[in-house]
Write a protein that holds these residues in place. Structure first.
Motif, PDB file in Angstrom:
ATOM      1  N   ASP A  50      -5.862  -0.974   3.797  1.00 25.21           N
ATOM      2  CA  ASP A  50      -6.935  -1.648   4.534  1.00 25.21           C
ATOM      3  C   ASP A  50      -6.693  -1.619   6.041  1.00 25.21           C
ATOM      4  O   ASP A  50      -7.237  -2.426   6.780  1.00 25.21           O
ATOM      5  N   TYR A  51      -5.861  -0.687   6.485  1.00 26.58           N
ATOM      6  CA  TYR A  51      -5.641  -0.481   7.910  1.00 26.58           C
ATOM      7  C   TYR A  51      -5.655   1.027   8.170  1.00 26.58           C
ATOM      8  O   TYR A  51      -5.728   1.828   7.223  1.00 26.58           O
ATOM      9  N   GLU A  85     -16.009   1.664  -1.844  1.00 26.03           N
ATOM     10  CA  GLU A  85     -14.808   0.959  -1.393  1.00 26.03           C
ATOM     11  C   GLU A  85     -14.096   0.364  -2.592  1.00 26.03           C
ATOM     12  O   GLU A  85     -14.726  -0.145  -3.528  1.00 26.03           O
ATOM     13  N   TRP A  92       0.810  -1.214   0.000  1.00 28.68           N
ATOM     14  CA  TRP A  92       0.000   0.000   0.000  1.00 28.68           C
ATOM     15  C   TRP A  92       0.846   1.268   0.000  1.00 28.68           C
ATOM     16  O   TRP A  92       0.550   2.203  -0.744  1.00 28.68           O
ATOM     17  N   THR A 149     -11.289  -2.239  -4.344  1.00 29.87           N
ATOM     18  CA  THR A 149     -10.601  -3.511  -4.178  1.00 29.87           C
ATOM     19  C   THR A 149      -9.211  -3.406  -4.770  1.00 29.87           C
ATOM     20  O   THR A 149      -9.040  -2.926  -5.886  1.00 29.87           O
ATOM     21  N   THR A 151      -9.901   4.008   7.541  1.00 27.18           N
ATOM     22  CA  THR A 151      -9.603   2.569   7.535  1.00 27.18           C
ATOM     23  C   THR A 151     -10.229   1.880   6.335  1.00 27.18           C
ATOM     24  O   THR A 151     -10.191   0.659   6.234  1.00 27.18           O
ATOM     25  N   LYS A 152     -10.777   2.645   5.444  1.00 24.87           N
ATOM     26  CA  LYS A 152     -11.499   2.115   4.294  1.00 24.87           C
ATOM     27  C   LYS A 152     -10.640   2.229   3.043  1.00 24.87           C
ATOM     28  O   LYS A 152      -9.959   3.237   2.828  1.00 24.87           O
ATOM     29  N   GLN A 153     -10.649   1.194   2.201  1.00 25.25           N
ATOM     30  CA  GLN A 153      -9.910   1.245   0.945  1.00 25.25           C
ATOM     31  C   GLN A 153     -10.674   2.122  -0.047  1.00 25.25           C
ATOM     32  O   GLN A 153     -11.787   1.779  -0.465  1.00 25.25           O
TER      33      GLN A 153
END
Length: 555
Positions: free
Chosen positions: A395-396, A419, A255, A421, A362-364
């Motif tokens: 994703d964190y 969101e 990321w 992917t 915390t959301k992609q």
């Protein structure tokens, strides 16, 4: 007493290097050490040398910051296995840190042992940047072991805010002349970009008790570019290679890459420069170590017939050519900045300092979707968050930088942002095809477009110039022309939206038990941490008891 301690430190480093150089990990026998030759074109350093040309006459056609940012290091294909060993060793070091943080000291030490075994397999005649990464890893492993056995942690201490002596000699004058003439545009543009965060860097150095003049070092390192990328695989404003970034806790995963974050990389630079000053005792020698690695300076000191006098100019004639130029280059920068008019720089301007708010998410999400939600330009958000490798939030928990006074707007619209992917990366078991397969092999046909070079094509397909050259029976330096047909390796690229082929790899379904770690599972099944992460799309090292994962069989 300080000089005695410093001499002991240098002696220990030198003995450690010689021991490693004389031991053949394959045969277990003593061998003669081999040292890479350091020329102006060899770039073994921590840093992108943005103005070094590729021939012996440095003063004619310097490399600009723009060229450095767009250049992909041309790694010879026979070094790819060594780079894989480096990457796997780095993963083990990171696993060790996680294990130690969890209180599992024995497992942490075992992971470091495994990491060290891997770097002993690296060929002694690999490229200089591979050797530098190997050297960094040896130092990092030693430091981690010392921390584990002593229970200590990294701490800062003030070493005084003494100014760096503004020496003026023929070497410095030559660099000033270069900035006044052939490198004038580079200097003016780099100085302009410094306005974005040089004051922040200076304040951090002042808090750490280091000379604030060091805040100008990114000018010659990267031209104050967040994404400056060198041939030696150094990245970011402070030009850290991956292994040194790990030494100083710069996070790097699928990321983010914190080497591109000016705040976090500045803290790492402070730690590194502090450790170099502790070792050598003066700032000019410390800067030489920052450029070419501390072991190169240690070796230079060991070759002196007279006692080392804590003076860079004592070493000047025996250091690598690019390092010998690096220190005068920095001193020339300080002279000009101190009195621009004296040296004819009347046109200097500064960009406005970067201003932003932070919001933990915390959301992609794609950066462009966030920008649309707060009515901001996507380029602005990308500029504020250079560490995001895919322009997608992880994703964190991530401290997202957003334009000032837009936090409430984003908070209100956060749930409405779709969101995202993460694209699947084709690794050891997937391949992507472009324009059709060639004979069913893991290659693809490619037609050269106008303006393309082997380097650009290699970057596009995430491979090396050497690999393409070998596949097409041409030289790495060969010129290509529009319309030319090439074969390119079809691997390590994004698979979404393209035809894929899968090898019939074997996997074991495994339920995570209490106390399991990625490293312990990899050891149990004779595989690697990287492969387990790839197969299960894991972004970190954390596992939950009861979690079911796929473990690839040993290849």
């Amino acid at each position: 007493m300080k000089n005695i301690f410093r001499c002991l430190m240098i002696g220990v480093l030198l003995l450690g290097f010689q021991a490693c150089s004389h031991f053949n990990s394959t045969t277990g026998t003593a061998t003669s050490p081999t040292h890479a030759s350091h020329t102006v074109t060899a770039m073994p350093s921590e840093s992108a040398r943005l103005t070094l040309q590729e021939n012996q006459d440095l003063m004619k056609t310097p490399q600009t910051a723009d060229e450095t940012e767009d250049t992909v290091p041309e790694v010879a294909s026979n070094d790819s296995s060594d780079q894989q060993l480096i990457d796997e060793a780095l993963n083990l070091v990171q696993d060790s840190q996680d294990l130690w943080n969890e209180g599992q000291s024995d497992e942490a030490i075992a992971a470091l042992d495994q990491s060290y075994k891997l770097i002993l397999k690296i060929s002694s005649d690999s490229e200089s940047d591979i050797q530098q990464q190997k050297e960094d890893l040896r130092l990092l492993i030693s430091k981690r072991l010392l921390e584990i056995y002593t229970g200590s942690s990294r701490t800062h201490r003030s070493i005084g805010d003494g100014a760096i002596p503004l020496v003026m000699n023929e070497h410095v004058e030559r660099e000033i002349k270069s900035f006044q003439t052939i490198e004038r545009n580079f200097f003016v543009e780099s100085y302009r970009r410094s306005g974005r965060y040089q004051k922040y860097i200076a304040a951090e150095f002042r808090k750490a008790g280091l000379p604030t003049e060091l805040s100008w070092l990114p000018l010659i390192e990267s031209g104050y570019k967040d994404k400056a990328f060198s041939r030696s695989r150094a990245l970011g404003p402070w030009q850290f290679i991956a292994s040194t970034g790990y030494r100083f806790n710069l996070k790097r995963d699928q990321w983010i890459d914190e080497r591109m974050d000016y705040q976090k990389s500045t803290k790492a630079a402070i730690e590194y420069l502090t450790s170099l000053h502790d070792l050598f005792g003066d700032w000019t020698s410390a800067l030489a170590g920052y450029n070419c690695g501390e072991m190169n300076v240690v070796r230079a000191i060991s070759r002196q017939r007279e006692d080392y006098l804590d003076n860079f100019w004592d070493l000047y004639t025996i250091l690598p050519a690019e390092t010998a130029r690096y220190v005068p280059r920095f001193l020339a920068t300080l002279h000009i900045i101190k009195n621009p008019a004296k040296y004819g720089f009347t046109e200097l301007t500064l960009d406005a300092p970067i201003q932003f708010d932070e919001m933990t998410v915390t959301k992609q999400m794609k950066i462009k979707e966030i920008a649309s939600a707060i009515n901001a330009a996507p380029e602005l958000l990308e500029d504020l968050n250079p560490a995001l490798r895919l322009q997608i939030t992880p994703d964190y928990a991530y401290a997202l930088r957003i334009p000032s006074k837009t936090g409430k707007v984003l908070e209100a619209k956060l749930d409405a942002i779709p969101e995202c992917t993460l694209p699947v990366l084709a690794k050891h078991n997937e391949h992507r095809t472009y324009g059709g397969r060639i004979g069913g092999s893991n290659t693809a046909a490619y037609t050269v477009r106008k303006g393309e070079t082997l380097s650009k094509i290699a970057k596009k397909y995430r491979t090396s110039v050497g690999a393409i050259a070998k596949l097409n029976h041409i030289r790495s330096s060969s010129k290509i022309h529009t319309g030319q047909k090439l074969k390119v390796p079809a691997k390590q690229t994004i698979s979404s939206g393209y035809a894929q082929t899968k090898n019939h790899a074997q996997y074991t379904r495994y339920r995570v038990q209490s106390g399991d770690t990625l490293w312990s599972i990899a050891t149990k099944y004779n595989t690697t941490v990287s492969k387990i992460r790839d197969v299960n799309s894991l972004s970190g090292n954390s596992l939950q008891s009861g979690q079911v994962i796929q473990v690839p069989s040993a290849s």
